[in-house]
Design a protein around this motif. Structure first.
Motif, short mmCIF file in Angstrom:
data_model
loop_
_atom_site.label_atom_id
_atom_site.label_comp_id
_atom_site.label_asym_id
_atom_site.label_seq_id
_atom_site.Cartn_x
_atom_site.Cartn_y
_atom_site.Cartn_z
N CYS A 187 0.99 -1.17 -0.09
CA CYS A 187 0.08 0.02 -0.08
C CYS A 187 0.94 1.19 0.08
CB CYS A 187 -0.75 -0.06 1.15
SG CYS A 187 -2.14 -1.21 1.31
N CYS A 223 -6.99 -0.98 -3.39
CA CYS A 223 -5.93 -1.81 -3.30
C CYS A 223 -6.43 -3.08 -4.11
CB CYS A 223 -5.27 -1.92 -2.21
SG CYS A 223 -4.65 -0.33 -1.37
N HIS A 232 -8.05 -1.29 7.11
CA HIS A 232 -7.84 -1.28 5.90
C HIS A 232 -7.66 -2.76 5.16
CE1 HIS A 232 -6.96 0.21 1.95
NE2 HIS A 232 -5.14 -0.04 1.94
ZN LIG Z 1 -3.98 -0.62 0.60
#
Ligand SMILES: [Zn+2]
Length: 472
Positions: A27, A210, A235
């Motif tokens: 990320c 993502c 996340h």
């Molecule tokens: Zn991410």
């Protein structure tokens, strides 16, 4: 290679999906200001992981995104009175500059969220069709109660999560069915960037980025998904919920997370005023010192940062680099002759330390202990290579050290110029500031700046042609 997998909480033997290949996703940053040293840690750690796996012969597909649509970006744009793109373009360029300074290899792809909205809309539609998402007045939520394994990465159970989050109601999200449900799509507010969708004009939630970009640019499910430990929940948990519900397969085999950085043993935060950007640090130290320093601890241990610790990292790195440079200087003068018995014995040690380096790196990327092996090689080189050595021996010694240092992503060429350039920039800026103060008859400030420069080792001379300076 053994990797500590956050999912199983154990070190596991690494087995890739496709033999000899690695699909890896890290990320990336939200681009609205200069990155801080906490942002740089995953970049440095996982770039080193990639370099080591390439050294071991793997072909690594390494993808890292830029989050270029986000509340913080919108806020920064409003404050400056410019559009979001002006902000994101500027800070992507700044991140790239920091990454180049830190010798972080460019990723195989650096996708930007704003260029992938179509894929995110499709994913949300798919989730809705499969019963994992629901829309309320233009907002779409993920239904976490529909995804049974929710919480498996963070090892939280659903009841604890729900009671923990019940208190933390986000305004505007009152219509959520469960406190753990999260936004997949949100309608625009006045002046915000937006895209069309079946639900409203708006934008996707952060967690959706993502799980669309990673499989697209890596070519399917991942071997390794990595990031800072603060991303585990929500996340990464939310990424898993979306990807696995939509695709019916495991998103990533291994989840790697790096620990935080503390400053003088306190948590780094803007409000405590102990907050360092990469640029703050690299204006005082060679970026390679920062890289070396970050690798001197294991990536899963919290790392304490202070000027004193950086000074000692600098001294350690200098020991390695000056050894390499001494060997480089010596090499042209060494004799073309067969290796002596002692040299052949020493070479066995070189092999031993090199193998140990790999062994340590293969133990969940234990860079701290791997660096110890480099120091063993340096000690060996310092005590065995001299004017009388054979050229073969000298060059093998030099190469053996340099190769491992390069695996850590540390540059070994001398580069005093770049530091001078930085210093010059800073000195010129201070001189301009002092001139301005003098113009405004603020002589106290002008004297203060002169003293500041003196402390940096720069003396000023006011001449007829303006201000001149020299190093003292
Ligand atoms: Zn991410």
């Amino acid at each position: 290679m053994k990797i500590y997998n956050t999912m199983s909480k154990e070190k596991e033997e690494f087995v890739p999906i496709e033999e000899g290949k690695i699909r890896m996703y890290v990320c990336g940053p939200t681009v609205y200001n200069l990155i801080h040293i906490g942002n740089a840690r995953p970049m440095i750690v996982f770039d080193t992981f990639r370099r080591f796996m390439e050294y071991k012969g793997y072909q690594v597909k390494y993808v890292s995104n830029y989050t270029d649509v986000d509340d913080k970006i919108i806020k920064a744009a409003v404050e400056e009175g410019v559009d979001c793109q002006t902000i994101t373009k500027r800070y992507i360029a700044e991140v790239e500059k920091d990454m180049a300074d830190l010798n972080i290899e460019a990723a195989s792809a650096h996708p930007k969220a704003t260029e992938e909205i179509g894929g995110m809309v499709s994913l949300i539609e798919d989730l809705q069709k499969k019963g994992f998402a629901y829309a309320v007045d233009g907002t779409v939520y993920y239904d976490t109660t529909a995804f049974k394994p929710y919480g498996k990465l963070s090892h939280k159970n659903m009841e604890d999560l729900q009671s923990g989050l019940r208190e933390l109601k986000v305004s505007g999200e009152e219509e959520k069915k469960s406190p753990t449900d999260f936004v997949l799509w949100k309608p625009k507010k006045m002046g915000e960037p937006y895209w069309n969708s079946p639900w409203s004009e708006g934008r996707p939630g952060w967690h959706t980025e993502c799980c669309v970009m990673a499989p697209k640019y890596c070519g399917g499910a991942l071997d390794i998904h990595a990031g800072g430990e603060d991303l585990i929940f929500p996340h990464h948990e939310n990424e898993i919920a979306q990807y696995e519900a939509a695709h019916g397969e495991q998103f990533a085999r291994y989840w790697m997370h790096n620990a935080f950085i503390n400053i003088d043993n306190k948590k780094m935060s803007k409000s405590l005023g102990n907050f360092f950007t990469v640029r703050d640090v690299t204006s005082q130290f060679d970026p390679m010192v920062l890289r070396f320093y970050m690798l001197s601890a294991h990536y899963r241990s919290p790392l304490n940062f202070s000027k004193e610790l950086m000074q000692s990292a600098k001294a350690s790195l200098d020991r390695i680099l000056s050894c390499i440079w001494r060997l480089e200087d010596l090499l042209p003068r060494l004799k073309e002759q067969g290796m002596s018995k002692e040299e052949e014995e020493a070479l066995k040690k070189v092999e031993e330390y090199t193998a140990l380096f790999s062994e340590k790196m293969e133990d969940d990327l234990n860079t701290a202990d791997a660096i110890t092996q480099i120091f063993e090689l340096v000690r060996l080189a310092n005590s065995t290579v001299n004017e009388e050595s054979s050229k073969d021996f000298g060059s093998i010694m030099k190469e053996s050290i340099a190769v491992l240092v390069h695996v850590l992503g540390i540059r070994t060429e001398k580069k005093e110029e770049k530091l001078d350039e930085r210093l010059e920039e800073k000195v010129n800026a201070l001189i301009a500031k002092r001139q301005e103060a003098k113009k405004n008859k603020d002589f106290t400030e002008a004297d203060r700046i002169r003293d500041e420069l003196l402390e940096m080792g720069i003396a000023l001379k006011d001449t007829r042609n303006g201000v001149e300076w020299q190093k003292i």
